[in-house]
Design a protein around this motif. Sequence first.
Motif, PDB file in Angstrom:
ATOM      1  N   MET A  83       0.841  -1.186   0.000  1.00  0.00           N
ATOM      2  CA  MET A  83       0.000   0.000   0.000  1.00  0.00           C
ATOM      3  C   MET A  83       0.878   1.239   0.000  1.00  0.00           C
ATOM      4  O   MET A  83       1.651   1.454   0.938  1.00  0.00           O
ATOM      5  CB  MET A  83      -0.912  -0.011   1.228  1.00  0.00           C
ATOM      6  N   ASN A  84       0.764   2.019  -1.039  1.00  0.00           N
ATOM      7  CA  ASN A  84       1.522   3.256  -1.182  1.00  0.00           C
ATOM      8  C   ASN A  84       0.586   4.457  -1.202  1.00  0.00           C
ATOM      9  O   ASN A  84      -0.625   4.309  -1.409  1.00  0.00           O
ATOM     10  CB  ASN A  84       2.348   3.223  -2.465  1.00  0.00           C
ATOM     11  N   SER A  85       1.148   5.626  -1.011  1.00  0.00           N
ATOM     12  CA  SER A  85       0.372   6.874  -1.048  1.00  0.00           C
ATOM     13  C   SER A  85      -0.873   6.771  -0.177  1.00  0.00           C
ATOM     14  O   SER A  85      -1.983   7.119  -0.595  1.00  0.00           O
ATOM     15  CB  SER A  85      -0.020   7.212  -2.493  1.00  0.00           C
ATOM     16  N   LEU A  86      -0.681   6.312   1.026  1.00  0.00           N
ATOM     17  CA  LEU A  86      -1.810   6.084   1.919  1.00  0.00           C
ATOM     18  C   LEU A  86      -2.492   7.388   2.312  1.00  0.00           C
ATOM     19  O   LEU A  86      -1.844   8.434   2.458  1.00  0.00           O
ATOM     20  CB  LEU A  86      -1.350   5.331   3.159  1.00  0.00           C
ATOM     21  N   LYS A  87      -3.800   7.293   2.481  1.00  0.00           N
ATOM     22  CA  LYS A  87      -4.636   8.438   2.834  1.00  0.00           C
ATOM     23  C   LYS A  87      -5.348   8.148   4.155  1.00  0.00           C
ATOM     24  O   LYS A  87      -5.571   6.979   4.489  1.00  0.00           O
ATOM     25  CB  LYS A  87      -5.672   8.675   1.742  1.00  0.00           C
ATOM     26  N   PRO A  88      -5.750   9.184   4.872  1.00  0.00           N
ATOM     27  CA  PRO A  88      -6.493   8.938   6.120  1.00  0.00           C
ATOM     28  C   PRO A  88      -7.734   8.059   5.903  1.00  0.00           C
ATOM     29  O   PRO A  88      -8.086   7.270   6.798  1.00  0.00           O
ATOM     30  CB  PRO A  88      -6.862  10.347   6.580  1.00  0.00           C
ATOM     31  N   GLU A  89      -8.359   8.169   4.767  1.00  0.00           N
ATOM     32  CA  GLU A  89      -9.549   7.361   4.508  1.00  0.00           C
ATOM     33  C   GLU A  89      -9.238   5.886   4.266  1.00  0.00           C
ATOM     34  O   GLU A  89     -10.155   5.068   4.147  1.00  0.00           O
ATOM     35  CB  GLU A  89     -10.349   7.926   3.319  1.00  0.00           C
ATOM     36  N   ASP A  90      -7.961   5.534   4.208  1.00  0.00           N
ATOM     37  CA  ASP A  90      -7.576   4.124   4.126  1.00  0.00           C
ATOM     38  C   ASP A  90      -7.553   3.463   5.502  1.00  0.00           C
ATOM     39  O   ASP A  90      -7.335   2.257   5.612  1.00  0.00           O
ATOM     40  CB  ASP A  90      -6.192   3.981   3.479  1.00  0.00           C
ATOM     41  N   THR A  91      -7.754   4.240   6.544  1.00  0.00           N
ATOM     42  CA  THR A  91      -7.763   3.700   7.896  1.00  0.00           C
ATOM     43  C   THR A  91      -8.880   2.676   8.059  1.00  0.00           C
ATOM     44  O   THR A  91     -10.045   2.971   7.782  1.00  0.00           O
ATOM     45  CB  THR A  91      -7.934   4.831   8.919  1.00  0.00           C
ATOM     46  N   ALA A  92      -8.512   1.473   8.474  1.00  0.00           N
ATOM     47  CA  ALA A  92      -9.471   0.379   8.611  1.00  0.00           C
ATOM     48  C   ALA A  92      -8.748  -0.854   9.148  1.00  0.00           C
ATOM     49  O   ALA A  92      -7.515  -0.872   9.228  1.00  0.00           O
ATOM     50  CB  ALA A  92     -10.107   0.045   7.264  1.00  0.00           C
ATOM     51  N   VAL A  93      -9.527  -1.863   9.476  1.00  0.00           N
ATOM     52  CA  VAL A  93      -8.968  -3.185   9.718  1.00  0.00           C
ATOM     53  C   VAL A  93      -8.945  -3.906   8.380  1.00  0.00           C
ATOM     54  O   VAL A  93      -9.964  -3.958   7.677  1.00  0.00           O
ATOM     55  CB  VAL A  93      -9.798  -3.976  10.748  1.00  0.00           C
TER      56      VAL A  93
END
Length: 124
Positions: A83-93
Motif C-alpha cells: 500500500m503506497n500513497s496512503l490516505k487517512p480514509e484508508d484507515t481500517a482493519v
Amino acid sequence: QVQLVESGGGLVQAGGSLRLSCAASGRTFSSNAMGWFRQAPGKEREFVATISWSGATTYYADSMKGRFTISRDNAKNTVYLQMNSLKPEDTAVYYCAAGRRYVGSPRVNEYDYWGQGTQVTVSS
C-alpha cells in the motif's frame, strides 16, 4: 486447522507506505484466489483487491488502483498487499481471505476463510 494470519499493519502518516502479509496454514491455497478486504468503524466490509490462483490476474477496487499492489508467493502460502500513497480514509482493519474458486471476486460471500485482521491507521 486452517488459519490465515495477517501482519504488517500499523500507524503511518499520509503519503506513507505499508506492506501487509497474510500467511496461511493448515492447508495450501495455491489453487485458490486470494483477496484483501477492509472495514472501517461503522462501515461495511469492502473489497480492496484480489489475485487469481497463479497470480496472473489481479483486480482492484477503483479507489485503490495505482496505489495498492496485491501479490502472492504460493511456495510460502502467503499473499501480500503493498500500500503506497496512503490516505487517512484508508484507515481500517484489513482482512485477507481465501476464495473458493481459481479467480477472485469482489464479493465477500465468494470467500470461505478469513483472517483476524490487522489495523491500519493513517494520520493526516
